[in-house]
Design a protein around this motif. Structure first.
Motif, PDB file in Angstrom:
ATOM      1  N   ALA A 134       0.821  -1.204   0.000  1.00 16.99           N
ATOM      2  CA  ALA A 134       0.000   0.000   0.000  1.00 16.99           C
ATOM      3  C   ALA A 134       0.858   1.258   0.000  1.00 16.99           C
ATOM      4  O   ALA A 134       0.492   2.282  -0.574  1.00 16.99           O
ATOM      5  CB  ALA A 134      -0.927   0.001   1.211  1.00 16.99           C
ATOM      6  N   LEU A 135       2.021   1.178   0.646  1.00 21.76           N
ATOM      7  CA  LEU A 135       2.948   2.312   0.656  1.00 21.76           C
ATOM      8  C   LEU A 135       3.741   2.399  -0.635  1.00 21.76           C
ATOM      9  O   LEU A 135       4.055   3.485  -1.116  1.00 21.76           O
ATOM     10  CB  LEU A 135       3.925   2.179   1.834  1.00 21.76           C
ATOM     11  N   ALA A 136       4.065   1.250  -1.210  1.00 30.14           N
ATOM     12  CA  ALA A 136       4.952   1.229  -2.380  1.00 30.14           C
ATOM     13  C   ALA A 136       4.245   1.617  -3.671  1.00 30.14           C
ATOM     14  O   ALA A 136       4.852   2.211  -4.565  1.00 30.14           O
ATOM     15  CB  ALA A 136       5.565  -0.159  -2.534  1.00 30.14           C
ATOM     16  N   SER A 137       2.957   1.311  -3.784  1.00 30.46           N
ATOM     17  CA  SER A 137       2.250   1.488  -5.049  1.00 30.46           C
ATOM     18  C   SER A 137       1.450   2.782  -5.097  1.00 30.46           C
ATOM     19  O   SER A 137       0.600   3.024  -4.237  1.00 30.46           O
ATOM     20  CB  SER A 137       1.314   0.306  -5.296  1.00 30.46           C
ATOM     21  N   ALA A 144       7.219   2.372 -15.369  1.00 29.05           N
ATOM     22  CA  ALA A 144       7.961   1.889 -16.538  1.00 29.05           C
ATOM     23  C   ALA A 144       7.931   0.373 -16.671  1.00 29.05           C
ATOM     24  O   ALA A 144       7.725  -0.168 -17.760  1.00 29.05           O
ATOM     25  CB  ALA A 144       9.403   2.381 -16.471  1.00 29.05           C
ATOM     26  N   ASN A 145       8.102  -0.341 -15.558  1.00 32.01           N
ATOM     27  CA  ASN A 145       8.182  -1.798 -15.630  1.00 32.01           C
ATOM     28  C   ASN A 145       8.018  -2.406 -14.236  1.00 32.01           C
ATOM     29  O   ASN A 145       7.964  -1.695 -13.226  1.00 32.01           O
ATOM     30  CB  ASN A 145       9.520  -2.242 -16.248  1.00 32.01           C
ATOM     31  N   ARG A 146       7.971  -3.730 -14.188  1.00 30.79           N
ATOM     32  CA  ARG A 146       7.793  -4.446 -12.924  1.00 30.79           C
ATOM     33  C   ARG A 146       8.987  -4.231 -11.998  1.00 30.79           C
ATOM     34  O   ARG A 146       8.825  -4.102 -10.772  1.00 30.79           O
ATOM     35  CB  ARG A 146       7.599  -5.939 -13.210  1.00 30.79           C
ATOM     36  N   LEU A 153       9.047  -1.228  -3.636  1.00 31.00           N
ATOM     37  CA  LEU A 153       8.683  -2.063  -2.502  1.00 31.00           C
ATOM     38  C   LEU A 153       9.897  -2.330  -1.616  1.00 31.00           C
ATOM     39  O   LEU A 153       9.810  -2.272  -0.381  1.00 31.00           O
ATOM     40  CB  LEU A 153       8.079  -3.384  -2.988  1.00 31.00           C
ATOM     41  N   ALA A 154      11.023  -2.603  -2.240  1.00 34.53           N
ATOM     42  CA  ALA A 154      12.253  -2.869  -1.482  1.00 34.53           C
ATOM     43  C   ALA A 154      12.633  -1.663  -0.623  1.00 34.53           C
ATOM     44  O   ALA A 154      13.084  -1.811   0.523  1.00 34.53           O
ATOM     45  CB  ALA A 154      13.381  -3.233  -2.429  1.00 34.53           C
ATOM     46  N   LYS A 155      12.436  -0.470  -1.152  1.00 36.98           N
ATOM     47  CA  LYS A 155      12.763   0.747  -0.392  1.00 36.98           C
ATOM     48  C   LYS A 155      11.833   0.906   0.805  1.00 36.98           C
ATOM     49  O   LYS A 155      12.259   1.349   1.879  1.00 36.98           O
ATOM     50  CB  LYS A 155      12.671   1.957  -1.315  1.00 36.98           C
ATOM     51  N   VAL A 156      10.554   0.559   0.633  1.00 33.96           N
ATOM     52  CA  VAL A 156       9.603   0.623   1.743  1.00 33.96           C
ATOM     53  C   VAL A 156       9.998  -0.357   2.837  1.00 33.96           C
ATOM     54  O   VAL A 156       9.994  -0.028   4.038  1.00 33.96           O
ATOM     55  CB  VAL A 156       8.173   0.333   1.250  1.00 33.96           C
TER      56      VAL A 156
END
Length: 211
Positions: A134-137, A144-146, A153-156
């Motif tokens: 929910a935070l990442a998206s 641009a891409n997956r 998501l990794a940063k979150v």
């Protein structure tokens, strides 16, 4: 067989205006419980239809998370397309289709946001992965891409670990119904359609519609 010849004759049950509950929420609860007992797949999935400021409709599947006398509740990103459309036009329609029981329920009404407390309570009950997503998206926004999405998501995860806070743009909506239609499939397309309409005095009027 061509698409035009795909059909099914519904014969499982009937629905009479003399048999339904006087209150539509009681009737919905009874049907929902029957769908649970029948182990209907994704019985909590409903189509949500919204209309933007230009009058153009859009639909998507969301999951109901609660229902009571106040209405029907789900959660989403307020900045998503549906969130923006509900902001400009706070009316919507829901549709449940339980094919195993040959039933559908249509619900129309106005939209309101639920309380911050309700948002927090539900958000922190979700699986950690769902909270992180929910935070990442930035829902409905182009990307641009997956790989870029997974990097976000990794940063979150790196920043918040397993305790991500509820973002301010994430929360619940409640549809306060003005109309509910209970549809029971019948043989030869002579279906049963029982409708509850909210009256000015707050009471519900029950009527039958032709199929």
């Amino acid at each position: 067989m061509s698409i035009a010849h795909l059909r099914k004759d519904y014969q499982l049950a009937s629905l009479s205006e003399n048999e339904v509950a006087a209150d539509p929420f009681t009737q919905f609860s009874a049907w929902f419980e029957q769908a649970m007992k029948a182990e209907v797949p994704e019985l909590n999935a409903m189509s949500l239809s919204t209309v933007n400021a230009e009058g153009k409709p859009s639909s998507r599947i969301v999951l109901i998370k609660d229902f009571d006398q106040r209405g029907f509740t789900w959660f989403t990103n307020y900045d998503s397309r549906k969130g923006r459309e509900l902001e400009s036009n706070p009316h919507a329609a829901l549709l449940f289709f339980w094919s195993a029981l040959e039933r559908q329920v249509r619900i129309e009404g106005r939209i309101e946001k639920i309380s911050l407390q309700e948002n927090d309570t539900y958000f922190h009950s979700r699986p950690v992965g769902s909270r992180q997503s929910a935070l990442a998206s930035a829902q409905s926004q182009e990307i641009a891409n997956r790989a870029e999405l997974e990097l976000k998501l990794a940063k979150v995860i790196e920043q918040f670990g397993e305790q991500p806070p509820r973002p301010e743009h994430w929360g619940g909506y409640r549809l306060v119904p003005e109309m509910l239609e209970f549809w029971q499939g019948r043989s030869s397309r002579l279906h049963d359609r029982i409708v509850y309409r909210k009256q000015d005095n707050g009471e519900w009027k029950i009527i039958r519609l032709q199929p």
